[in-house]
Design an enzyme around this catalytic site. Structure first.
Site, PDB file in Angstrom:
ATOM      1  N   ASP A   1      27.113  27.924 -73.132  1.00 38.82           N
ATOM      2  CA  ASP A   1      26.735  26.771 -72.323  1.00 38.82           C
ATOM      3  C   ASP A   1      26.674  25.491 -73.149  1.00 38.82           C
ATOM      4  OD1 ASP A   1      26.266  28.359 -69.949  1.00 38.82           O
ATOM      5  OD2 ASP A   1      24.526  29.135 -71.004  1.00 38.82           O
TER       6      ASP A   1
ATOM      7  N   HIS B   1      20.035  33.222 -76.481  1.00 40.12           N
ATOM      8  CA  HIS B   1      20.479  33.927 -75.285  1.00 40.12           C
ATOM      9  C   HIS B   1      19.594  35.146 -75.099  1.00 40.12           C
ATOM     10  CE1 HIS B   1      23.112  36.119 -72.478  1.00 40.12           C
ATOM     11  NE2 HIS B   1      23.676  34.963 -72.240  1.00 40.12           N
TER      12      HIS B   1
END
Length: 432
Positions: free
Chosen positions: A367, A309
């Site tokens: 995700d 991320h």
């Protein structure tokens, strides 16, 4: 908004033969900030920061992220505590007002949101103007922007009451709009909201009920949906939130600002990451193909989607909650042996133990699991970003509201490093 920034000394810049002192500001937590607002006036220079990754564009009291420690706080509350113990509407109240509601306050807020879920009847005709194969996000951008044409009685940003009404309307109506975008895409009639149902229950019913057969809301799925909304409700000054603030800085009405945020979220580098993670798992297909794929990632032939991320350099705190939610959904739907989950579990195990991924801190993010979960619940991949937008609406509104109420806010006007031609004389076309 009352500022909570405190002074913390000065930073000294030496630029050519000039020495300039800039104040250092301290927030309640996080890195100190050098206040460069007077740098251009005093030193005749700008700063250069593509992507604004080292620039604070505002002061905010809403959300805090410590990417190194894997921490996400809404108004000071850890995301895992809220996801486990709270509800999305309670989190909405928290983000909007700064405190968790009392029982009386929550009952009033819940009733207000519930009785704003209906759309103006003429608004339904608006959907008919889209092609049948229109992407649901295209419909969302257009539909939310059009709200200002139907609810112009709450577009005066200088009226506190109108700001509150527009906030309630968008939180309430976004599930109805999202469900209609879904129904329109699959060619089914719209389903109206029911006041006796909760926020997530209502949304699921509007998506999956049909006139021939009503939808019995499964409480595990409704709780999972509610939790997904909580996890996506806000995430500091990301691209779409910054877009909402920038649009709002011009004085644009809140519906237009949220539509701008939705358009930004549509980008695959922002809101489309869970769809890409699901597509990666489908591409791998079976557990026995994972070693080949992992080697391809190391050789830079493949990309590892759903890991790492931009902000979190540790395990995404939302991913832990999402992993648990994913298992609960697959269990209640009898999809525990879902091939995609088996691939996901093995890929996660390898990524958390293989030195290549550990050294690069490529931990699973939210995700990675949300795509599997939403797919199992019956949503096509093109709806994933729509659900993201639905959840993020309250964060955008809270950020927009904070900006409007901040006396120091100005219209956004980033600077640039100009590298084009310097002044030159115009040449008539016959002489070129």
């Amino acid at each position: 908004m009352d500022s909570k920034v405190t002074p913390g000394g000065n930073a000294v810049f030496t630029i050519g033969d000039k020495t300039v002192e800039m104040p250092i500001l301290k927030g309640s937590t996080g890195p100190d900030v050098v206040d460069i607002r007077k740098l251009y006036a005093e030193a005749d220079v700008f700063t250069y920061d593509p992507g604004f990754t080292s620039t604070a564009s505002c002061e905010s009291q809403i959300t805090y992220i410590d990417g190194d420690a894997g921490v996400l706080l809404y108004r000071g509350y850890p995301i895992d505590q809220l996801a486990e113990n709270s509800s999305f509407l309670e989190v909405c109240y928290l983000l909007l007002h700064g405190e968790l509601p009392t029982a009386t306050q929550f009952a009033e807020f819940e009733r207000t949101i519930t009785y704003h879920t209906m759309l103006h009847e003429q608004f339904d005709r608006f959907f008919q103007t889209f092609r049948r194969d229109a992407h649901p996000m295209a419909i969302m951008v257009g539909a939310v922007g059009a709200l200002s044409a139907f609810y112009h009685d709450s577009t005066n940003i200088h009226d506190e009451r109108q700001r509150q009404i527009s906030a309630h309307r968008m939180i309430a109506k976004m599930p109805t709009i999202a469900a209609r975008a879904f129904k329109y895409a699959v060619g089914q009639p719209f389903v109206y909201p029911r006041n006796e149902l909760g926020y997530a229950d209502n949304f699921l019913r509007m998506c999956f009920a049909v006139p021939a057969e009503d939808y019995k809301v499964n409480k595990v799925l409704a709780r999972a949906m509610d939790r997904i909304f909580i996890l996506h409700a806000d995430h500091e000054q990301n691209a779409s939130t910054s877009t909402v603030r920038l649009a709002g800085s011009s004085g644009a009405n809140p519906f237009a600002c949220i539509a701008a945020g939705i358009a930004c979220l549509w980008g695959p580098s922002h809101g489309g990451a869970n769809e890409e993670a699901l597509n990666m798992l489908k591409e791998i297909g079976t557990v026995d193909r994972i070693p080949e794929y992992v080697q391809g990632v190391k050789d830079r032939r493949y990309r590892l989607m759903g890991f790492g991320h931009r902000v979190y350099k540790n395990y995404d705190p939302r991913a832990k909650v999402m992993q648990k939610t994913c298992h609960e959904v697959l269990d209640v739907l009898g999809k525990r042996d879902e091939p995609l989950l088996q691939v996901a579990m093995e890929l996660e195990r390898i990524a958390l133990s293989d030195p290549y991924f550990v050294e690069r801190k490529l931990y699973p993010n939210i995700d990675f699991y949300s795509g599997i979960t939403l797919s199992a619940m019956g949503f096509p991949s093109e709806m994933f970003t729509v659900l993201f937008a639905l959840a993020r609406t309250v964060g955008w509104i809270a950020q927009w509201k904070e900006m409007i109420e901040d006396p120091s806010q100005k219209i956004g006007r980033p600077r640039q490093v100009y590298t084009g031609p310097t002044i030159r004389e115009f040449v008539p076309i016959e002489k070129r």
